[in-house]
Design a protein around this motif. Structure first.
Motif, PDB file in Angstrom:
ATOM      1  N   CYS A 152       0.848  -1.195   0.000  1.00 39.61           N
ATOM      2  CA  CYS A 152       0.000   0.000   0.000  1.00 39.61           C
ATOM      3  C   CYS A 152       0.880   1.239   0.000  1.00 39.61           C
ATOM      4  CB  CYS A 152      -0.900   0.022   1.233  1.00 39.61           C
ATOM      5  SG  CYS A 152      -2.086  -1.325   1.281  1.00 39.61           S
ATOM      6  N   ARG A 153       0.403   2.260  -0.683  1.00 38.12           N
ATOM      7  CA  ARG A 153       1.123   3.533  -0.685  1.00 38.12           C
ATOM      8  C   ARG A 153       0.110   4.664  -0.540  1.00 38.12           C
ATOM      9  NH1 ARG A 153       0.600   1.908  -5.779  1.00 38.12           N
ATOM     10  NH2 ARG A 153       0.070   3.435  -7.362  1.00 38.12           N
ATOM     11  N   PRO A 154       0.492   5.733   0.158  1.00 38.54           N
ATOM     12  CA  PRO A 154      -0.430   6.854   0.369  1.00 38.54           C
ATOM     13  C   PRO A 154      -0.809   7.507  -0.952  1.00 38.54           C
ATOM     14  CG  PRO A 154       1.510   7.059   1.762  1.00 38.54           C
ATOM     15  CD  PRO A 154       1.766   5.928   0.829  1.00 38.54           C
TER      16      PRO A 154
ATOM     17  N   CYS B 266      -4.124  13.940   4.198  1.00 40.01           N
ATOM     18  CA  CYS B 266      -4.983  13.632   5.340  1.00 40.01           C
ATOM     19  C   CYS B 266      -6.245  14.484   5.247  1.00 40.01           C
ATOM     20  CB  CYS B 266      -4.250  13.997   6.628  1.00 40.01           C
ATOM     21  SG  CYS B 266      -3.818  12.613   7.615  1.00 40.01           S
TER      22      CYS B 266
ATOM     23  N   ARG C 162      -8.356  10.595   8.156  1.00 35.50           N
ATOM     24  CA  ARG C 162      -8.007   9.420   7.362  1.00 35.50           C
ATOM     25  C   ARG C 162      -7.246   9.850   6.120  1.00 35.50           C
ATOM     26  NH1 ARG C 162     -13.865   7.819   4.713  1.00 35.50           N
ATOM     27  NH2 ARG C 162     -14.048   9.680   3.435  1.00 35.50           N
ATOM     28  N   GLN C 163      -6.527   8.885   5.537  1.00 37.42           N
ATOM     29  CA  GLN C 163      -5.764   9.138   4.321  1.00 37.42           C
ATOM     30  C   GLN C 163      -6.021   7.990   3.354  1.00 37.42           C
ATOM     31  OE1 GLN C 163      -1.519   9.305   4.828  1.00 37.42           O
ATOM     32  NE2 GLN C 163      -1.242  10.442   2.944  1.00 37.42           N
TER      33      GLN C 163
ATOM     34  N   MET D 120      -5.352   5.284   0.598  1.00 40.26           N
ATOM     35  CA  MET D 120      -4.223   4.434   0.226  1.00 40.26           C
ATOM     36  C   MET D 120      -4.604   3.665  -1.034  1.00 40.26           C
ATOM     37  SD  MET D 120      -2.010   4.792   2.696  1.00 40.26           S
ATOM     38  CE  MET D 120      -0.958   3.381   2.673  1.00 40.26           C
TER      39      MET D 120
ATOM     40  N   CYS E 243      -3.709   0.147  -2.618  1.00 40.81           N
ATOM     41  CA  CYS E 243      -3.063  -1.120  -2.292  1.00 40.81           C
ATOM     42  C   CYS E 243      -3.078  -2.018  -3.517  1.00 40.81           C
ATOM     43  CB  CYS E 243      -3.786  -1.814  -1.142  1.00 40.81           C
ATOM     44  SG  CYS E 243      -3.757  -0.858   0.381  1.00 40.81           S
TER      45      CYS E 243
ATOM     46  N   TRP F 134      -8.269   2.895   3.343  1.00 39.38           N
ATOM     47  CA  TRP F 134      -8.025   4.052   4.203  1.00 39.38           C
ATOM     48  C   TRP F 134      -7.071   3.662   5.306  1.00 39.38           C
ATOM     49  CZ3 TRP F 134      -9.725   8.518   2.438  1.00 39.38           C
ATOM     50  CH2 TRP F 134     -10.854   8.549   1.631  1.00 39.38           C
ATOM     51  N   GLN F 135      -6.284   4.620   5.737  1.00 43.36           N
ATOM     52  CA  GLN F 135      -5.428   4.427   6.899  1.00 43.36           C
ATOM     53  C   GLN F 135      -5.602   5.620   7.826  1.00 43.36           C
ATOM     54  OE1 GLN F 135      -1.239   4.366   6.346  1.00 43.36           O
ATOM     55  NE2 GLN F 135      -1.086   6.509   5.778  1.00 43.36           N
TER      56      GLN F 135
ATOM     57  N   CYS G 128      -4.454   8.720  10.049  1.00 40.32           N
ATOM     58  CA  CYS G 128      -3.315   9.625   9.944  1.00 40.32           C
ATOM     59  C   CYS G 128      -3.395  10.645  11.065  1.00 40.32           C
ATOM     60  CB  CYS G 128      -3.259  10.297   8.577  1.00 40.32           C
ATOM     61  SG  CYS G 128      -4.700  11.253   8.156  1.00 40.32           S
TER      62      CYS G 128
END
Length: 141
Positions: free
Chosen positions: A24-26, A30, A49-50, A52, A54, A83-84, A86
């Motif tokens: 996964c990469r951003p 945010c 949230r940010q 992503m 994947c 989502w991740q 942040c």
């Protein structure tokens, strides 16, 4: 029924010669979580949230007869948005800070104004009582 069971077993079968992993990469900045998603784990602890992207990367395990295995490039198998959580959003935090400072200044101004008004009123009452006590005020009758 048997066909469904065979499809499920086939879908769950993992080829031992391949290591499956997700990379996964951003993607994007945010942002605050919407109200309907605040209970989701990716909105904790700050409510942001940010996005992503994947991708499922399949890395074949090298066989003895293949010294350099060929693996597909990342993203070739498709990307899945996720989502991740942040940290804090700097613009939002700055706005909240200035709002906090403005509220404190307002409350301090009101408190000082009330204090000055009250002290002047008490001072005037004390001066009036003193004038009555020492006889500076003549009776109206």
């Amino acid at each position: 029924m048997l066909l469904c069971v065979v499809n499920i077993i086939h879908a769950q079968h993992v080829d031992p010669s391949q290591n499956r992993s997700v990379t996964c990469r951003p993607f994007g900045a945010c942002e605050p979580c919407p109200l309907d998603a605040l209970h989701e784990p990716f909105c904790h602890p700050f409510g942001n949230r940010q996005l992503m992207h994947c991708s499922n990367t399949t890395i074949p395990t090298p066989r003895p007869d293949e010294p350099y295995p060929i693996s597909p490039p990342p993203g070739a198998l498709g990307e899945t948005p996720a989502w991740q959580p942040c940290g804090r959003v700097p613009a939002q935090e700055r706005a909240d800070f200035y709002e906090f400072v403005a509220c404190n200044l307002f409350f301090a101004t009101v408190a000082i104004a009330v204090s000055l008004f009250r002290s002047r009123r008490i001072e005037a009452n004390q001066a009036r009582r003193l004038a009555v006590r020492i006889g500076l005020v003549r009776g109206g009758g």
